[in-house]
Design an enzyme around this catalytic site. Sequence first.
Site, PDB file in Angstrom:
ATOM      1  N   CYS A  10       0.641  -1.282   0.134  1.00 41.25           N
ATOM      2  CA  CYS A  10      -0.135  -0.031  -0.127  1.00 41.25           C
ATOM      3  C   CYS A  10       0.853   1.355  -0.191  1.00 41.25           C
ATOM      4  O   CYS A  10       0.222   2.456  -0.042  1.00 41.25           O
ATOM      5  CB  CYS A  10      -0.980   0.068   1.194  1.00 41.25           C
ATOM      6  SG  CYS A  10      -2.135  -1.511   1.185  1.00 41.25           S
ATOM      7  N   HIS A  53      -9.251   4.601  -1.338  1.00 47.93           N
ATOM      8  CA  HIS A  53      -7.930   4.074  -1.044  1.00 47.93           C
ATOM      9  C   HIS A  53      -7.565   3.070  -2.164  1.00 47.93           C
ATOM     10  O   HIS A  53      -7.546   1.905  -2.056  1.00 47.93           O
ATOM     11  CB  HIS A  53      -7.974   3.367   0.464  1.00 47.93           C
ATOM     12  CG  HIS A  53      -6.679   2.565   0.783  1.00 47.93           C
ATOM     13  ND1 HIS A  53      -5.487   3.275   0.251  1.00 47.93           N
ATOM     14  CD2 HIS A  53      -6.324   1.537   1.601  1.00 47.93           C
ATOM     15  CE1 HIS A  53      -4.383   2.232   0.780  1.00 47.93           C
ATOM     16  NE2 HIS A  53      -4.976   1.301   1.545  1.00 47.93           N
TER      17      HIS A  53
END
Length: 384
Positions: free
Chosen positions: A83, A332
């Site tokens: 991420c 996200h």
Amino acid sequence: MRDVSIIGIGQTPVGEHWDKSLRELGFQALQAAMNHSGVERIDALYVGNMLSGELTGQEHLGALIADFAGLRGIEAIKVEAACSSGAAALRVGYMAVASGLHDIVACVGVEKMTDQQSDAVTSALATAADAEYEALQGLSFVSINALLMQRYMHEYGYKKEDFANFAITAHANAMNNPYAMFHTPITREQFAAAKPIADPINLLDSSPIADGAACVILAPMAIAKEFTSKPVRVRAMAIATDTLAVHDRRDPLYLEGGAISAQKAYAVANVGPSDIDLFEVHDAFTIMSALSLEAAGFAPRGQGVRLAMEGEIGLNGRIPITTMGGLKARGHPVGATGIYQIVEVVEQLREEAGANQVKNARLGMAQNIGGSGATVVTTILERL
């Protein structure tokens, strides 16, 4: 080493882009940033992405996006760090410009997640955990964060509802961000009543999966004013790592990678937490907001949640976070998140954040977290 500045930014709206491919999203963000900076040609392209192979069957993104953007022939590679892939790509671009290897560099973060069903996305995200000792045992990232949140509440005596203001603040700030996925405020009552996912985490503790792309253009500070009257200096960048598996850590409630990267960045910038005017946390889950605030030195151990409870994380608070909605409400798209954070800090420092402007913002910081804290990239930007 040369000073490096950000001379252009671009982003696509975060959402479910079923009508756009991965290459189209990356190209749109790149084109927007090049137009914003007035740059017609770049020396290199670094693409942050985590899941293209798993979810779209497409790797080799550097050449793919360079070709689609009409930049065939330039240096172009994909950078992967779970991420934190977006910020890792920025780090590579920063080193290329600072070293003198290149003058004009584009760093794109892009991810396409919503074309797959949720179980496929959950499995793909779990590849950022320890495959043998976490994922193979059935742990997803929601459950890993749920275990962390349970332990945090047990150790420090908090209740579930004490985390509410992290989500409420993010949604309130996203209301004024046209690129955010959610434009709906939430209340404390809605937070408490949200659908449970993995106890104690519920739907409103969690950031959504999404598609999106963002881009920044880097140049040496010496020529930045040729492209923009408001360049933003990259004051410091640092990456640090920790174990992939949470159970291997010295303390599961201490983001050691976050603390190390923050301290390195502070040392390079010659500043401390009290000098930072806003902080874009990696709020994939509300517990990560608390742990990141503590790791970066904005709160003592066990006191990160108290910043939210006392209203210190709002736009007028002691340390504003998620100023344009954060991962929770902006969305996200994992490999793009780190670049979205940087774009949003740049908007604040250029005084272009509209109704969400943090007053007199001079130094902004972002922390992009890969996995449950195994790779952490901390960036400090400065208004000139």
